[in-house]
Design an enzyme around this catalytic site. Structure first.
Site, short mmCIF file in Angstrom:
data_model
loop_
_atom_site.label_atom_id
_atom_site.label_comp_id
_atom_site.label_asym_id
_atom_site.label_seq_id
_atom_site.Cartn_x
_atom_site.Cartn_y
_atom_site.Cartn_z
N PRO A 282 14.54 -17.68 65.45
CG PRO A 282 16.03 -19.16 64.47
CD PRO A 282 15.15 -18.00 64.16
CD GLU A 283 12.48 -15.72 71.42
OE1 GLU A 283 12.88 -15.22 72.49
OE2 GLU A 283 11.27 -15.77 71.11
CE LYS B 20 16.36 -12.53 68.61
NZ LYS B 20 15.17 -11.87 68.05
NE ARG C 2 8.20 -10.48 65.44
CZ ARG C 2 9.23 -11.21 65.86
NH1 ARG C 2 10.46 -10.71 65.84
NH2 ARG C 2 9.05 -12.44 66.28
#
Length: 309
Positions: A2-3, A52, A299
Site C-alpha cells: 500500500p502506498e 505508510k 524493486r
C-alpha cells in the site's frame, strides 16, 4: 505494498468511526495478546497517517503503530463509510456512494480497496489470521499480515516519526518542501531510489515513483546531487497533487488530460491509469518508444528511455 494514499484513507476511517469511542482490543490469532491487553477498554483519541505508517492514539499516552508492509490489510465491518469505499473486482472499480453510508457491510483497505458481501450479524467472526481486532459497539477493524504492529509510548512514536521524511498531506508548506529538496540534493544516489526511501519523503511506492518521474521527464538513474532545485520542487508539488488526489478518490490515477471516455475507462481498469507503470514492452503513450523495466534496489522500475533522458 500500500502506498501513502491508502494509509491516509485508513486513518480517515478510524477518525470517522473509532476516535472518541472506547475499544475492545483483542488478538484472535494470539500473536499480539500482550499489546492488545494494554489497549483493551481504552478510548481512541486520534488517528494519523504519516507516509505508510498509521498511528492510533489511545488514552494514557499509548499508541498502536502499524505498518502494513507487503501483505498487510485492514478489514472494516459494521457501520462503515461506504461512500469512501471502492470495489475492486475483475479490474472494475465503482463508487459505492449510491448504496448509501453508513451501512452494515464489510470491506478491505490495503493496496486495493475491495468490497465484500454484506454481513448478517455484528460483530462478524474473524476471518483468517487476525493479528489485532478493534471493536466498538457498531464497527470492527481487523488487521492481518502487517510488517509492524506495536504499542508505543510518545517517545517511541517520536522516534518512528524522526525516521520519516515529509508527508504533503500533513504538511505541504515551504518548510516541508525545503526538507524534501535538501534530502534529495545532498545524496549521490539515483532519484529513482531516493523517492522510495521513506526517510527522504513519506508515502511513495513503486507506482507513484515510476509515474512521478515520467510526469516530470526525469531519468530515474540521475543522482540526487544532479537534480536541480527546480526539478526537486516540481517533484514535491506533483507528489502533493497525486497524493491528495489518491486520498480523495481511493485510487492511483496518474494520467492527466483524459477525455471523458478515457477517464471512465481508467476508472474501470487499472491498466488504463498509468503512463509507464507495469507497461514494460508496450509503446510509450507519448513517443511510442518501448517502456523498459529494470531492477532498482530490489524493486521493479519502469521508465521511457526517450522521454526520460
Amino acid at each position: 505494498m500500500p502506498e501513502g494514499h491508502s494509509v491516509h484513507r485508513i486513518a480517515n476511517q478510524f477518525t470517522r468511526h473509532f476516535v472518541g469511542k472506547r475499544c475492545e482490543v483483542s488478538s484472535p490469532q494470539g500473536r499480539f495478546a500482550a499489546g492488545a491487553a494494554q489497549l483493551d477498554g481504552k478510548r481512541m483519541i486520534a488517528s494519523r497517517a504519516v507516509g505508510k505508517q498509521l498511528f492510533l492514539e489511545f488514552e494514557d499516552d499509548l499508541f498502536l503503530r502499524v505498518h502494513l508492509g507487503l501483505y498487510g490489510a485492514w478489514d472494516f465491518a459494521g457501520v462503515i463509510s461506504t461512500a469512501e469505499a471502492l470495489s475492486d473486482d475483475d479490474d472494475r472499480e465503482e463508487s459505492l456512494a449510491s448504496i448509501g453510508a453508513p451501512r452494515l457491510a464489510r470491506y478491505r483497505m490495503a493496496e486495493q480497496e475491495k468490497t465484500e458481501d454484506p454481513i448478517e450479524a455484528f460483530p462478524p467472526d474473524p476471518v483468517g489470521q487476525v493479528r489485532v481486532r478493534l471493536l466498538t459497539e457498531d464497527t470492527v477493524a481487523d488487521l492481518r499480515g502487517p510488517t509492524a504492529c506495536v504499542v508505543e509510548d510518545p517517545t517511541g512514536v517520536q522516534r518512528a516519526l524522526d525516521k520519516l521524511g515529509p508527508d504533503p498531506v500533513n504538511d505541504d508548506g515551504p518548510e516541508a518542501e525545503k526538507v524534501f529538496v535538501d534530502n534529495v540534493r545532498k545524496r549521490n544516489v539515483a532519484i529513482g531510489q531516493l523517492l522510495m526511501d521513506q526517510s527522504v519523503v513519506s508515502g511513495i511506492g513503486n507506482i507513484y515513483r515510476a509515474e512521478l518521474l515520467f510526469r516530470q521527464r526525469i531519468d530515474p538513474y540521475k543522482v540526487g546531487k544532479k537534480i536541480t532545485v527546480k526539478q526537486a520542487k516540481a517533484l514535491w508539488a506533483d507528489w502533493s497533487k497525486l497524493l491528495h488526489d489518491g486520498v480523495r478518490d481511493g485510487l492511483m490515477l496518474t494520467m492527466d488530460g483524459l477525455s471523458d471516455a478515457d477517464h471512465k475507462k481508467a476508472l474501470r481498469s487499472r491498466k488504463d491509469r498509468h503512463w509507464v507503470y507495469h507497461r514494460q514492452g508496450e509503446p510509450c503513450r507519448v513517443c511510442g518508444t518501448e517502456i523498459r523495466i529494470a531492477d532498482m534496489a530490489g524493486r521493479k522500475l519502469y521508465w521511457c528511455p526517450k522521454d526520460q533522458k
